[in-house]
Design a protein around this motif. Structure first.
Motif, short mmCIF file in Angstrom:
data_model
loop_
_atom_site.label_atom_id
_atom_site.label_comp_id
_atom_site.label_asym_id
_atom_site.label_seq_id
_atom_site.Cartn_x
_atom_site.Cartn_y
_atom_site.Cartn_z
N VAL A 175 -0.65 9.15 -0.78
CA VAL A 175 -1.89 9.84 -0.94
C VAL A 175 -2.08 10.75 0.52
O VAL A 175 -2.30 11.72 0.55
CB VAL A 175 -3.24 8.95 -0.98
CG1 VAL A 175 -4.49 9.79 -0.59
CG2 VAL A 175 -3.31 8.48 -2.32
N ALA A 176 -1.73 9.89 1.66
CA ALA A 176 -1.64 10.65 2.96
C ALA A 176 -0.92 11.65 3.02
O ALA A 176 -1.13 12.72 3.35
CB ALA A 176 -1.47 9.62 4.06
N ARG A 225 -3.55 3.16 8.10
CA ARG A 225 -4.12 2.05 7.38
C ARG A 225 -3.29 1.38 6.43
O ARG A 225 -3.35 0.09 6.41
CB ARG A 225 -5.26 2.28 6.59
CG ARG A 225 -6.00 1.65 5.70
CD ARG A 225 -6.77 0.23 6.61
NE ARG A 225 -8.09 1.15 7.35
CZ ARG A 225 -8.89 0.17 8.21
NH1 ARG A 225 -8.57 -0.81 8.25
NH2 ARG A 225 -9.63 0.82 8.67
N ALA A 226 -2.22 2.14 5.95
CA ALA A 226 -1.32 1.63 5.10
C ALA A 226 -0.10 1.00 5.34
O ALA A 226 0.43 0.19 5.14
CB ALA A 226 -0.93 2.69 4.06
N LEU A 236 -1.02 4.47 -1.05
CA LEU A 236 -1.90 5.06 -0.05
C LEU A 236 -1.04 6.00 1.11
O LEU A 236 -1.63 7.06 1.34
CB LEU A 236 -2.54 3.95 0.86
CG LEU A 236 -3.83 4.35 1.64
CD1 LEU A 236 -4.76 5.04 0.60
CD2 LEU A 236 -4.53 3.00 2.37
N LEU A 284 -7.50 13.05 8.64
CA LEU A 284 -7.51 12.07 7.55
C LEU A 284 -6.53 11.75 7.00
O LEU A 284 -6.39 10.44 6.38
CB LEU A 284 -8.47 13.13 6.38
CG LEU A 284 -8.88 12.20 5.12
CD1 LEU A 284 -9.54 10.93 5.25
CD2 LEU A 284 -9.32 13.11 4.11
N ALA A 285 -5.48 12.53 6.94
CA ALA A 285 -4.03 12.15 6.35
C ALA A 285 -3.57 10.83 7.55
O ALA A 285 -3.02 9.66 6.92
CB ALA A 285 -3.09 13.23 6.47
N LEU A 333 -5.63 7.45 6.92
CA LEU A 333 -5.02 6.74 5.54
C LEU A 333 -3.54 6.18 5.84
O LEU A 333 -3.13 4.98 5.48
CB LEU A 333 -4.95 7.77 4.46
CG LEU A 333 -6.37 8.11 4.08
CD1 LEU A 333 -6.24 9.18 2.97
CD2 LEU A 333 -7.17 7.08 3.40
N TYR A 334 -2.77 6.98 6.39
CA TYR A 334 -1.21 6.55 6.70
C TYR A 334 -1.19 5.25 7.45
O TYR A 334 -0.34 4.25 7.10
CB TYR A 334 -0.63 7.76 7.50
CG TYR A 334 0.76 7.67 7.78
CD1 TYR A 334 1.87 7.55 6.86
CD2 TYR A 334 1.49 7.25 9.11
CE1 TYR A 334 2.85 7.14 6.84
CE2 TYR A 334 2.71 7.23 9.17
CZ TYR A 334 3.56 7.01 8.14
OH TYR A 334 4.83 6.91 8.52
N ARG A 374 0.91 -1.23 0.21
CA ARG A 374 -0.02 0.19 0.04
C ARG A 374 0.93 1.27 0.16
O ARG A 374 0.48 2.34 0.50
CB ARG A 374 -0.96 -0.07 1.26
CG ARG A 374 -1.75 -1.11 0.94
CD ARG A 374 -3.12 -1.09 2.16
NE ARG A 374 -3.75 -2.21 2.19
CZ ARG A 374 -4.83 -2.52 3.24
NH1 ARG A 374 -4.97 -1.62 4.23
NH2 ARG A 374 -5.77 -3.45 2.99
#
Length: 322
Positions: free
Chosen positions: A19-20, A240-241, A16, A233-234, A237-238, A13
């Motif tokens: 993205v974060a 999670r990956a 991802l 939010l960042a 995501l961070y 990931r």
């Protein structure tokens, strides 16, 4: 003997994490103007208060879990909260006082080097030579991004760089220790504990230093937006990956941070990058995208790692135990 293996492309990931990191880059929209009006500690204190309130429902079950965790995980969480969240963010915010919206991103050029050393020491990750094809141009590109004149660093930009380098070291430690702690804690545990411990550390620091925590009504919206997007939010995501991404690979993907910061600086904050900064932008972007594609498609990825954080810690401990 270590049982180190290679992560599969489909489970990786890295994208991802990128993205974060891009969300972190838009923080200058709100952090820059706030840093010109208020002490860095004040801004980060209120930011962490909002984040702690928003993650309170995760904090309640996280506390007993971290109490039952190993000493190694407890120390990791403490360093992440006090160092990587509170202190690093204060240092990064302070850097905006001395540089333009692009200059503080200098922190990204040293963070991978620090994290690679920590990942090798703590997680047993092994880097192949092909990793250099991505990390070397990324480091050069990040340097070009950081300074308008890469061969003529001024006192002002040097002050910003020193603050940012300090933040880089703490964020690099957070990257590696976050993966280590994920062996016993979930990403929601890590997120809530990070913000809560950071908030406590900032509150104590404000009391000890006598820093005023008062802010005007016009700052409230900026602080809330700063906490919601580049903050909560960042990080969701961070983390999670992170459990599916080796720390050394994740750290290089985090160079998406200065890329998005350049876009925000030019489009919204009036920054005017020089030709060399645009070259750096292209070099970092090519490195991040190239690494992500290589790790997903190659039969021999650049970073050989255990399949998960628990295996990494177990294998590494086994290799060092008589």
């Amino acid at each position: 003997m270590s049982t180190t293996t290679t992560t599969s492309g489909r489970g990786d990931r890295t994208w991802l994490v990128a993205v974060a990191a891009s969300l972190w880059g838009i923080s200058s929209l709100w952090r820059g103007p706030l840093a010109k009006e208020y002490p860095s500690l004040t801004i980060v204190f209120w930011e962490h208060l909002v984040l702690t309130v928003l993650t309170l429902w995760w904090l309640v079950p996280a506390v007993p879990r971290v109490v039952r965790a190993s000493t190694r995980t407890k120390v990791s969480v403490l360093v992440i909260g006090v160092g990587s969240s509170a202190l690093a963010t204060v240092m990064f915010t302070a850097a905006f006082r001395f540089g333009d919206p692009v200059t503080p991103q200098v922190l990204q050029k040293l963070q991978p080097l620090i994290a690679i050393a920590l990942a090798a020491l703590l997680l047993g990750e092994r880097l192949r030579r092909s990793y250099l094809w991505f990390v070397v141009p990324a480091m050069v590109g990040a340097w070009l991004l950081a300074f308008a004149d890469p061969l003529g660093v001024t006192v002002s930009s040097a002050q910003a760089a020193l603050l940012a380098i300090g933040a880089a070291a703490l964020w690099a430690a957070g990257t590696v220790l976050g993966r280590a702690a994920s062996a016993e804690l979930t990403f929601s545990d890590l997120t809530a504990l990070r913000f809560a411990l950071g908030f406590v550390a900032l509150a104590v620091t404000a009391m000890v230093t006598g820093t005023s925590l008062a802010v005007g009504g016009d700052a409230v919206v900026n602080i809330v937006l700063l906490a919601l997007f580049p903050g909560l939010l960042a990080l969701l995501l961070y983390y999670r990956a992170l459990g599916h991404t080796p720390a050394s690979r994740a750290t290089l993907a985090e160079l998406a941070f200065p890329l998005s910061a350049v876009v925000v600086g030019v489009a919204a904050l009036g920054a005017r990058p020089t030709a060399s900064q645009w070259v750096g932008f292209v070099m970092v972007l090519a490195s991040v995208v190239g690494l992500a594609l290589h790790e997903q498609r190659s039969r021999r990825p650049s970073v050989a790692v255990p399949d998960d954080a628990r295996e990494a810690l177990g294998a590494h401990a086994g290799a060092t135990t008589p």
